[in-house]
Design a protein around this motif. Structure first.
Motif, PDB file in Angstrom:
ATOM      1  N   PRO A  29       0.919  -1.212   0.248  1.00  0.00           N
ATOM      2  CA  PRO A  29       0.017  -0.473  -0.141  1.00  0.00           C
ATOM      3  C   PRO A  29       0.982   1.512  -0.201  1.00  0.00           C
ATOM      4  CG  PRO A  29      -0.905  -1.790   1.890  1.00  0.00           C
ATOM      5  CD  PRO A  29       0.446  -2.345   0.931  1.00  0.00           C
ATOM      6  N   LEU A 258      -5.162  -4.910   4.595  1.00  0.00           N
ATOM      7  CA  LEU A 258      -4.944  -4.424   3.217  1.00  0.00           C
ATOM      8  C   LEU A 258      -6.076  -3.859   2.370  1.00  0.00           C
ATOM      9  CD1 LEU A 258      -2.484  -7.427   1.416  1.00  0.00           C
ATOM     10  CD2 LEU A 258      -1.599  -4.704   2.657  1.00  0.00           C
ATOM     11  N   TYR A 262      -6.194   0.203   1.192  1.00  0.00           N
ATOM     12  CA  TYR A 262      -6.604   0.251  -0.632  1.00  0.00           C
ATOM     13  C   TYR A 262      -8.237   1.020  -0.296  1.00  0.00           C
ATOM     14  CZ  TYR A 262      -2.405  -2.247  -1.739  1.00  0.00           C
ATOM     15  OH  TYR A 262      -1.346  -2.613  -2.560  1.00  0.00           O
TER      16      TYR A 262
END
Length: 625
Positions: A29, A258, A262
């Motif tokens: 990321p 994650l 995002y």
């Protein structure tokens, strides 16, 4: 730490997997969304594009990491071990020996290994640069110090390798767990301000993105693949933690964190399009920027450490399997045999990483080169997995073809999108992989030529023993062990000993060492012993490719028929080959010379097999290839 260690609790294995396995993908990321909207692809951060890119990122993680690696490839283990060489060995065992398919599988395995070394060079440079570049957001005036700080961090990281990772490895898990909790929390906070960003979970947005942008959307896959870098690590590190802990860590901690981060970055870009230049650090409140830069740098170091350790482990496997020359191995832990340090590999990686940082200058420039090795490895994994599924015959062929074709198209799209940037930096990992591939294939072929030459010029053992007794030489007390690649032939060292010393020991053991295509040999397959007349015997010791080839230890501890080997009464005889090359024989002359250079710099066989120097006699022999 090994998955088979019954003393390690499931929670500890999950925490260890979080700290080691997911360092690479866990730091993605830092740069993925930023690069997708970088100048290279010319995408405007409007609503349709943000949703399209997020949809591609999400479904890439689901289809490649979750389905392909976590749910499928983790099942294709080699007695608990994973990785490209392990998968290659598993597939080769299902194929006829020396068949064209087995040869092709071997080439794919070597190529995948070469691509991994490209990843091992780029990952430390990319992740560390991305973390330190947070200074640009916190204090733009510090930008001139980004490269020097990055180099200092990398020099410390590679300099620390000689001391091992056992102590620092114990804090990897907690640090990475903190990292995932914080990045997930940051994403969730921003996501709460614009929950409509969750529309990107619908794959229709990815389809629309491709329909609208065409070639530009295909090229942007070069940035999308950054979200799945490290997928191979899930498989490669399976032997350390086991299939279930890795799967649980991904499903319960890593993947949710994650996805939240995002989508939080996406929500921020929709609210503030100017944040697209570094959306990860723009998520962080101003008061937390410096602590976050420190945490990101720690996470980058951990991700780099994992891939460096993986390079050591893979190099060791390649050495044991005969694809690289013997190199000095240093064990950095008395408790964990898998923790090793290879000075030559460490030095070469450091030089290459420093050259990358200085040559490319920024993580954005490095991102162009990053995806080639990763996507190439993913494509090779797909091809090997399809061959394995075909050979095992447990799945209907139409299903294998359909699923295999789908993943082949997906992986090929990612690889081609990255390879299209060849002139802009993607050449580096490809050239590096080609160089490593050439070294591995040259060493493998050169050793085959040397062995064939020695075998052609050697006597068969049976006729030799019969002729020997026609004029028996003088016998001396003790045991002589003659190391040879094949105990079907008389070792050159034995002939030279008879010729020059004109004596034989009372007991003569012709010893060959064999490396199996399994990680660790079982007790029942370690030893093959044949007793001959006149005090001669043939002994084969078999090791797995993850084991140390400690010959004295094996002779003392393994169950070997016949008399026990007394260390003080055993002398080892080894042939030291003096190699030369001639045009028109063997390989191309440049490859012959490359092989000779590698041979001169290889560690002696006696050191590799842990043979004590005070019990060793080396006798030279000339070999022309």
């Amino acid at each position: 730490m090994h998955a088979t260690d019954s003393k390690v609790s499931p929670r500890a294995l999950v925490l260890g997997a979080i700290g080691v396995v997911f360092g690479d993908i866990g730091t993605s990321p830092l740069y993925t969304l930023r690069e997708a909207f970088g100048e290279v692809y010319g995408l405007e951060p409007d609503r349709a594009n943000v949703l399209g890119v997020l949809s591609l990122v999400f479904w890439a993680m689901m289809l490649i990491v979750t389905v392909k690696y976590v749910l499928v490839i983790l099942r294709a283990d080699n007695r608990g071990e994973g990785g490209i060489l392990a998968l290659m060995a598993v597939v080769q065992r299902t194929l006829p020996v020396a068949s064209p398919t087995a040869y092709t599988v071997g080439l794919l395995g070597v190529l995948g290994t070469a691509l991994f070394f490209g990843d091992a060079v780029i990952t430390p440079a990319m992740t560390t640069l991305s973390a330190v570049e947070g200074l640009r957001v916190a204090a733009p005036g510090l930008e001139p110090y980004i490269i020097p700080v990055t180099l200092v961090v990398l020099l410390c990281l590679f300099g620390f390798q000689r001391f091992g990772t056992e102590r620092v490895g114990k804090v990897f898990g907690p640090v990475m767990l903190l990292w995932f909790v914080i990045i997930g929390l940051l994403g969730a906070i921003e996501l709460a301000t614009n929950p409509r960003i969750l529309e990107a979970l619908n794959p229709v947005w990815a389809v629309r993105f491709f329909a609208e942008h065409g070639v530009a959307a295909w090229l942007s896959l070069g940035a999308i693949v950054l979200a799945v870098t490290g997928g191979e690590a899930l498989y490669a590190d399976m032997g350390h933690f086991g299939r279930v802990p890795i799967r649980n860590a991904w499903m319960t901690v890593v993947m949710p964190a994650l996805v939240l981060n995002y989508f939080g970055q996406g929500a921020l870009v929709l609210a503030r399009p100017d944040a697209v230049h570094n959306p990860f650090f723009e998520l962080v409140p101003s008061w937390g920027l410096y602590p976050m830069i420190v945490l990101a740098t720690l996470a980058a170091v951990i991700a780099s450490q994992a891939v460096i350790s993986g390079a050591f482990s893979l190099a060791r496997q390649a050495i044991q399997l005969g694809y690289l020359p013997r190199l000095k191995l240093v064990h950095t832990s008395h408790e964990t045999i898998g923790q090793i340090y290879i000075p030559w590999v460490n030095r070469l990686l450091l030089l290459a990483v420093i050259a990358l940082v200085l040559g490319f200058g920024s993580s954005s420039n490095l991102a162009i080169a990053y995806g080639v090795s990763v996507s190439g490895s993913m494509l090779i994994d797909t091809l090997l997995l399809v061959i394995l599924a075909t050979q095992r015959g447990r799945i209907p062929m139409p299903v294998i073809v359909a699923v295999g074709l789908f993943y082949f198209v997906v992986d090929s799209a990612f690889f081609s999108a990255n390879a299209s940037k060849f002139l802009h930096g993607a050449w580096f990992p490809l050239v590096l992989a080609l160089a490593v591939f050439t070294l591995m294939r040259t060493w493998r072929r050169g050793r085959q030529l040397v062995r064939a030459k020695v075998d052609r010029e050697s006597l068969r053992l049976g006729p030799f023993l019969q002729s020997l007794m026609l004029s028996p030489p003088v016998r001396v007390p003790g045991t002589a062990v003659f190391l040879t690649p094949s105990n079907q032939f008389v070792p050159p060292a034995l002939l030279h000993n008879l010729k020059h010393n004109k004596v034989l020991h009372e007991r003569n053991v012709i010893l060959s060492i064999e490396t199996l295509n399994i990680p660790r040999a079982d007790a029942g397959e370690r030893v093959h012993f044949v007793q001959h007349d006149h005090g001669f015997s043939c002994l084969t010791l078999r090791f797995g490719y993850m084991e140390d080839h400690d010959v004295p230890f094996a002779l003392r501890r393994w169950e070997i028929p016949g008399e026990a080997f007394e260390p003080l009464e055993t002398t080892f005889f080894v042939s030291r080959e003096s190699l030369s090359a001639r045009a028109g024989h063997g390989m191309a002359l440049w490859r012959d010379r490359l092989f000779l250079f590698m041979s001169r710099n290889a560690a002696p066989a006696t050191e590799f097999f842990s043979i004590p120097g005070n019990r060793l006699v080396e006798l030279g022999t000339q070999v022309e290839i």
